[in-house]
Design a protein around this motif. Structure first.
Motif, PDB file in Angstrom:
ATOM      1  N   ALA A   2      46.157 -66.163  37.108  1.00 25.91           N
ATOM      2  CA  ALA A   2      44.606 -66.838  36.775  1.00 25.91           C
ATOM      3  C   ALA A   2      43.710 -65.928  36.697  1.00 25.91           C
ATOM      4  CB  ALA A   2      44.317 -68.072  37.754  1.00 25.91           C
ATOM      5  N   GLN A   3      43.869 -64.810  37.392  1.00 28.48           N
ATOM      6  CA  GLN A   3      42.864 -63.785  37.463  1.00 28.48           C
ATOM      7  C   GLN A   3      42.985 -62.904  36.046  1.00 28.48           C
ATOM      8  OE1 GLN A   3      43.268 -60.852  40.386  1.00 28.48           O
ATOM      9  NE2 GLN A   3      40.857 -60.509  40.531  1.00 28.48           N
ATOM     10  N   ASP A   4      44.313 -62.632  35.426  1.00 32.33           N
ATOM     11  CA  ASP A   4      44.492 -62.126  34.078  1.00 32.33           C
ATOM     12  C   ASP A   4      44.053 -62.909  33.027  1.00 32.33           C
ATOM     13  OD1 ASP A   4      45.649 -59.772  35.375  1.00 32.33           O
ATOM     14  OD2 ASP A   4      47.700 -60.767  35.189  1.00 32.33           O
ATOM     15  N   THR A   5      44.119 -64.216  33.291  1.00 32.91           N
ATOM     16  CA  THR A   5      43.452 -65.315  32.208  1.00 32.91           C
ATOM     17  C   THR A   5      42.098 -65.235  31.947  1.00 32.91           C
ATOM     18  OG1 THR A   5      45.687 -66.674  32.503  1.00 32.91           O
ATOM     19  CG2 THR A   5      43.581 -67.338  31.234  1.00 32.91           C
ATOM     20  N   THR A   6      41.488 -65.138  33.302  1.00 29.16           N
ATOM     21  CA  THR A   6      39.855 -65.117  33.197  1.00 29.16           C
ATOM     22  C   THR A   6      39.474 -63.546  32.674  1.00 29.16           C
ATOM     23  OG1 THR A   6      40.007 -66.345  35.362  1.00 29.16           O
ATOM     24  CG2 THR A   6      37.885 -65.238  34.717  1.00 29.16           C
ATOM     25  N   LEU A   8      41.054 -62.047  30.176  1.00 26.68           N
ATOM     26  CA  LEU A   8      41.316 -62.192  28.893  1.00 26.68           C
ATOM     27  C   LEU A   8      40.197 -62.929  28.195  1.00 26.68           C
ATOM     28  CD1 LEU A   8      45.156 -62.220  28.886  1.00 26.68           C
ATOM     29  CD2 LEU A   8      43.534 -60.359  28.104  1.00 26.68           C
ATOM     30  N   GLU A   9      39.645 -63.820  28.936  1.00 25.73           N
ATOM     31  CA  GLU A   9      38.953 -64.947  28.331  1.00 25.73           C
ATOM     32  C   GLU A   9      37.448 -64.223  28.328  1.00 25.73           C
ATOM     33  OE1 GLU A   9      39.092 -68.255  30.910  1.00 25.73           O
ATOM     34  OE2 GLU A   9      40.589 -69.118  29.677  1.00 25.73           O
ATOM     35  N   GLU A  10      37.027 -63.408  29.364  1.00 28.95           N
ATOM     36  CA  GLU A  10      35.801 -62.776  29.432  1.00 28.95           C
ATOM     37  C   GLU A  10      36.057 -61.668  28.215  1.00 28.95           C
ATOM     38  OE1 GLU A  10      35.746 -60.917  33.266  1.00 28.95           O
ATOM     39  OE2 GLU A  10      35.066 -62.729  34.242  1.00 28.95           O
ATOM     40  N   MET A  11      36.906 -60.908  28.241  1.00 25.88           N
ATOM     41  CA  MET A  11      36.843 -59.884  27.085  1.00 25.88           C
ATOM     42  C   MET A  11      36.743 -60.545  25.742  1.00 25.88           C
ATOM     43  SD  MET A  11      40.116 -57.178  28.454  1.00 25.88           S
ATOM     44  CE  MET A  11      40.451 -56.699  26.699  1.00 25.88           C
ATOM     45  N   LEU A  12      37.534 -61.763  25.464  1.00 22.04           N
ATOM     46  CA  LEU A  12      37.622 -62.370  24.274  1.00 22.04           C
ATOM     47  C   LEU A  12      35.981 -62.972  24.099  1.00 22.04           C
ATOM     48  CD1 LEU A  12      38.823 -63.585  21.925  1.00 22.04           C
ATOM     49  CD2 LEU A  12      39.258 -65.712  23.091  1.00 22.04           C
ATOM     50  N   ALA A  13      35.509 -63.295  25.101  1.00 23.61           N
ATOM     51  CA  ALA A  13      33.919 -63.895  24.933  1.00 23.61           C
ATOM     52  C   ALA A  13      33.166 -62.826  24.515  1.00 23.61           C
ATOM     53  CB  ALA A  13      33.584 -64.344  26.291  1.00 23.61           C
ATOM     54  N   HIS A  14      33.201 -61.351  24.962  1.00 22.27           N
ATOM     55  CA  HIS A  14      32.305 -60.132  24.842  1.00 22.27           C
ATOM     56  C   HIS A  14      32.650 -59.805  23.327  1.00 22.27           C
ATOM     57  CE1 HIS A  14      30.723 -56.332  25.482  1.00 22.27           C
ATOM     58  NE2 HIS A  14      31.718 -55.682  25.119  1.00 22.27           N
TER      59      HIS A  14
END
Length: 68
Positions: A2-6, A8-14
């Motif tokens: 779940a931490q990896d997914t979070t 990746l989602e932060e990187m994608l948003a950035h």
């Protein structure tokens, strides 16, 4: 996991935010380029008119160089 997914989602948003910002920059530069192109054309016309008025000749910008 779940931490990896979070992460990746932060990187994608950035990256999405950066892409939007870059798109805005490119659009602004395109408008500025259009404006400067129009101004350059107007200045060239004004200078050609001034040269013609001053000397009654074909403006130098429109003459072919002697070696042509």
């Amino acid at each position: 996991m779940a931490q990896d997914t979070t992460h990746l989602e932060e990187m994608l948003a950035h990256q999405a935010k950066m892409l939007d910002e870059l798109s805005d920059v490119v659009a602004r530069q395109g408008r500025e380029l259009d404006r400067l192109t129009r101004l350059t054309g107007l200045l060239m016309e004004r200078e050609a008119e001034r040269e013609f008025t001053a000397g009654g000749q074909i403006p130098l910008a429109d003459q072919k160089p002697p070696h042509w």
